[in-house]
Design a protein around this motif. Structure first.
Motif: not given
Lengths: 149, 784
Positions: A86, A101-102, A107-113, A121-122, A125-127, B1-5, B8, B11, B71
């Protein structure tokens, strides 16, 4: 004994309740805001990690062996890992571009890695994937201690 | 690569929720674990750390859930507002957890120290517990022993209380006279130890005259006394008085200090009564013992005198107080009368033989004052209830008089035997002498005075008269019948006898006879003989002259050796001034034929003794070789009475010639000499040999008209009718018949009182011619 129990409780309450009741004053007095809040939070994590490390260090050896103590040590280890994760997440969040952030419907729907840091970081978010097992071990340790008592 | 949020978000939401739930569960478990051992500081620490994590989890989970909700609800701006709060709470939670983290060691050290302290404490506690357990065991053991002791003490107290209450009345008094304890028996008689809830004093409980005096038992013990005993009485409400023996002893505490007195009361009412009765009985016995007519001496087994009664005191000459404790042979000295040797101690004899013994018959008690007392004695052992001999009792009496009487009796029996013999001899001898003397008289009357035979006859007559005197004495001595008594005053008899005997001698006579002397019923002739004999002896005892003192007095009372029904006596005392006699002479002086004179017959005093005895009197002699001799005559007395003699008047015959006389005698020689003598006197004698013939002859003469003018009758006819019976028969035939009694028994009552038996005269054989003539003349009043 009664005094010894009440005193730390009072310290904790004062420490927690004052920032909660007067958050602005806390900030206001320092007048830092923004990143300063994050830094203080990160310092908190560091202190948390430090405390847990000290605790973990003290628990080494046979002095903390027996039923429950292993679970407790695992709990401490997981908590340390969670804090590191964290801590990284909070620190890296400030560095991530908002474009990563997508958004969908605002609203955030996805994340670009795009890098391992992003991936980490992603994961940060799953801590809860660390925190929930950590508390389960705490629950297990307490259960065993209680059972032994 | 875009992963779904979405993962997150998912979880985050699910993790927050699970974290929230787990955190609460952890909080509960930590609370519950800590609750089980609140004093464990490490549990406190874990509990607080858990709370910090829970606080962290709750704040974070709620923050994340709210964030996701805002949110999702397009309220991101709201989240922007509250996110600082969430972050601040989390930061605060971090700091708290940090603090707990760095203080872990501190807590653990404290916990360790506490644990160590606890372990030490527990060890100490264990040791102490062990010690305490040991102590506890010891205490339990001690407690058990104490309980046993207490139980024993309680039992003992109960036992003592039972004993205390089962004994006689007992109380305990402190030195302030306060009653401390009193058993039930005491309280049954006296109040105490409390009254109305207040302690009472001993003198309030049982008031007594000795209270508040020096005789108070408590005061005596306080002054150092050991034990005091006294008697006390208690009169109950029903009026019964009880007597108690009060025994008071010191009552000391455990340290030996005097705490008061313990007093017990033993009821001795019955014992007291028994003692009084016993004392009365003892007094009665003592009085009885001292009143016994015999002497009584008791001794212990050592021979020491314990008791003398009055008679013993008198006989021994020792008083009880003087004799008590002395040896018996010191106060009771007895010797053999014959040889003077001391007799064996009766106590020793009784202790040796173990039964009653009698003393030797000749025992004489030597009294303290020198008297010698003949005693009859017996000694017996005194035995107790177990038949053990505890002493000796001597019972003795003065038998001096009894021995004297026995000697007297023996003497009388001896005199009586000799007298019977002498009487028979005298009677026969008189008959013989009658013949001898009568013939001599006739021979002398028929011879001339110048005849040379006459002096020879005169000598023969003199010798015959002497023989007659001797037979008279023998007859007097041998006389078995009663004296010919007359009621006279002894005064004349004494005076006549004294004058007659002492006439012409160099012995004077002093007579002391009171005028009121009682009369005596005596034979004056016999009594004159006695007095003359006494005075004659006195005169002969005083060859060089002297005085005889004769006195008489009235004496009253019982004389044991004589007739006990007689109360009045006349005592005649004849005292000479001669040399006296020894005891051996005195003892035999009344024996017949015993004499100290060269020419004495030895019959004088024997006859005197016989005469006095026949008068129911006594004659005693006291003589010592120096102080002379005292004869004492005791005669039964009459209160003064006149003597009335009845004298029969006889017919008078003025002429002797032709007088016919009937003579009755069994002795032929007497008949012959009487015939000769009567014929010589001018009478006409007709001789018969017994009374029956005389009566028949007299009756025949009456029938023929030629009755006898006089009858001479022998008194005693062996185997035939005697003169007395024959005279009675003749007087029946002819009340005017004249009868003369003739007998050799001159002292026969008929001879003395012939008138009472119808005779008109008496003539004693042997008689001389003149005596016969005088008797006939007196009977017939003839002129000589």
């Amino acid at each position: 004994m009664h005094y010894n129990r009440i005193f730390p409780v009072c310290i904790c309450i004062i420490t927690v309740v004052l920032p909660l009741l007067l958050p602005d004053s806390v900030w206001g007095v320092q007048q830092h805001g923004g990143a300063e809040g994050l830094i203080s939070h990160q310092i908190g994590h560091l202190l948390f990690i430090t405390g847990m490390l000290v605790l973990f260090y003290r628990l080494r050896g046979s002095s903390a062996s027996g039923a429950g103590w292993l679970d407790f040590k695992i709990f401490i280890g997981l908590i340390i890992l969670w804090n590191l994760l964290t801590f990284y997440g909070h620190w890296h969040r400030e560095l991530i571009s908002p474009d990563k952030f997508v958004l969908f419907a605002g609203k955030v729907n996805g994340f670009s890695i795009s890098s391992p840091a992003d991936a980490l970081f992603y994961l940060s978010r799953l801590d809860h994937l660390l925190l929930v097992p950590a508390f389960l071990f705490l629950l297990s340790a307490l259960y065993k201690w209680r059972k032994q008592a | 690569m875009t992963v779904s949020w979405i993962p997150v978000i998912a979880v985050d939401i699910i993790g927050s929720f699970l974290t929230l739930v787990i955190a609460f569960a952890c909080a509960y478990l930590a609370w519950d674990w800590n609750r089980k051992k609140r004093e464990d500081i490490f549990r406190d620490y874990i509990f607080l750390l858990t709370l910090a994590f829970v606080f962290f989890a709750i704040s974070r989970s709620f923050g994340h859930l709210i964030k996701q909700f805002l949110i999702f609800a397009d309220m991101n701006h709201v989240w922007q507002v509250i996110s600082p709060f969430s972050g601040a709470v989390n930061s605060a939670a971090f700091i708290i957890i940090f603090a707990f983290g760095i203080y872990f060691q501190r807590f653990r050290k404290i916990h360790g120290e506490l644990e160590e302290y606890k372990d030490n404490l527990e060890e100490l506690v264990a040791e102490r517990t062990n010690e305490l357990e040991k102590v506890n065991v010891f205490l339990e053991d001690e407690n058990r022993q104490r309980k046993q002791a207490e139980e024993g003490l309680r039992q003992t107290m109960t036992t003592l209380e039972n004993i205390f209450n089962s004994t006689s009345p007992t109380c305990i008094t402190d030195v302030d006279h306060k009653l401390v304890e009193a058993n039930e028996a005491y309280q049954a008689h006296w109040p105490g130890p409390t009254k109305d809830g207040k302690s009472i004093k001993c003198f309030e409980s049982r008031p007594s005259p000795i209270c508040h005096t020096d005789n108070c038992p408590l005061e005596k013990i306080i002054m150092g006394g050991d034990q005091t005993t006294c008697e006390t009485t208690r009169t109950s409400l029903d009026g019964i008085t009880r007597v108690f023996l009060q025994t008071t002893k010191p009552f000391k505490d455990a340290d030996g200090n005097l705490a008061g007195t313990v007093t017990s009361f033993q009821e001795i009412t019955e014992r007291k009564r028994a003692q009084e009765e016993l004392a009365a009985e003892r007094e009665r016995l003592s009085v009885t013992l001292r009143s016994i007519g015999d002497g009584v001496i008791t001794t212990d087994i050592g021979g020491k005198v314990v008791l003398l009664n009055k008679v013993a005191e008198k006989l021994c000459g020792w008083q009880m107080a003087e004799a008590e404790g002395k040896m018996l042979d010191e106060i009771f000295q007895i010797v053999d009368e014959k040889n003077g040797e001391p007799c064996e101690n009766p106590v020793d004899q009784v202790l040796t033989k173990g039964h009653i013994i009698a003393l030797e018959s000749n025992a004489v008690l030597l009294a303290r004052d020198g008297r010698r007392i003949n005693i009859s004695d017996s000694a017996a052992p005194i035995r107790d209830a177990q038949s053990r001999t505890i002493g000796v009792v001597l019972v003795f009496r003065d038998v001096t008089n009894q021995i004297r009487l026995e000697k007297e009796l023996q003497k009388n029996q001896k005199l009586e035997s000799v007298g019977i013999l002498a009487g028979g001899i005298a009677h026969d001898f008189n008959n013989i002498l009658s013949g001898v003397l009568g013939n001599i008289n006739l021979a002398m009357h028929r011879l001339d005075e110048n005849n040379p035979v006459t002096p020879l006859l005169q000598e023969a007559e003199k010798a015959s008269l002497r023989a007659k005197g001797l037979t008279q004495q023998l007859l007097t001595f041998a006389k078995g019948g009663s004296p010919i008594r007359k009621k006279v005053s002894i005064d004349d008899v004494v005076k006549d006898s004294a004058v007659f005997v002492l006439r012409g001698s160099n012995v004077s006579c002093e007579i002391d006879i009171p005028d009121d002397l009682w009369l005596v019923e005596i034979d004056p002739g016999q009594m004159s003989q006695v007095i003359q004999n006494m005075i004659l002896n006195a005169r002969e005892a005083m060859e060089g002259g002297g005085a005889v003192t004769i006195s008489a007095r009235n004496r009253e009372g019982i004389i044991e050796s004589l007739d006990v029904s007689q109360r009045h006596w006349v005592e005649i005392t004849i005292i000479d001034e001669g040399p006296g006699m020894g005891q051996e002479v005195v003892d035999r002086i009344f024996d017949p034929y015993f004499t100290t004179k060269d020419k004495g017959s030895g019959l004088g005093l024997s006859i005197c003794h016989s005469i006095i005895s026949q008068h129911n009197g006594a004659i005693q002699v006291t003589s010592t070789p120096v102080s002379g001799t005292i004869f004492t005559i005791i005669l039964p007395a009459l209160c003064k009475q006149k003597v009335h003699d009845q004298v029969r008047v006889c017919r008078k015959f003025p002429y002797r010639k032709g007088v016919r006389i009937l003579v009755m005698d069994d002795e032929k020689m007497v008949r012959k000499i009487l015939r000769e003598m009567l014929s010589h006197l001018g009478f006409e004698p007709i001789m018969v040999s017994d009374g029956q013939q005389a009566v028949e002859q007299y009756s025949r003469s009456m029938q023929q008209g030629n009755k006898f003018d006089l009858v001479i009758m022998d008194l005693t006819i062996p185997g035939g009718m005697g003169g007395r019976e024959a005279a009675q028969e003749i007087l029946k035939l002819d009340p005017e018949a004249l009868v003369i009694v003739s007998s050799g028994y001159s002292n026969d009552p008929i001879m003395s009182s012939f008138e009472k038996y119808g005779f008109c005269a008496a003539v004693i054989k042997p008689f001389q011619l003149q005596e016969l003539s005088d008797a006939i003349e007196n009977a017939m009043h003839l002129e000589s």
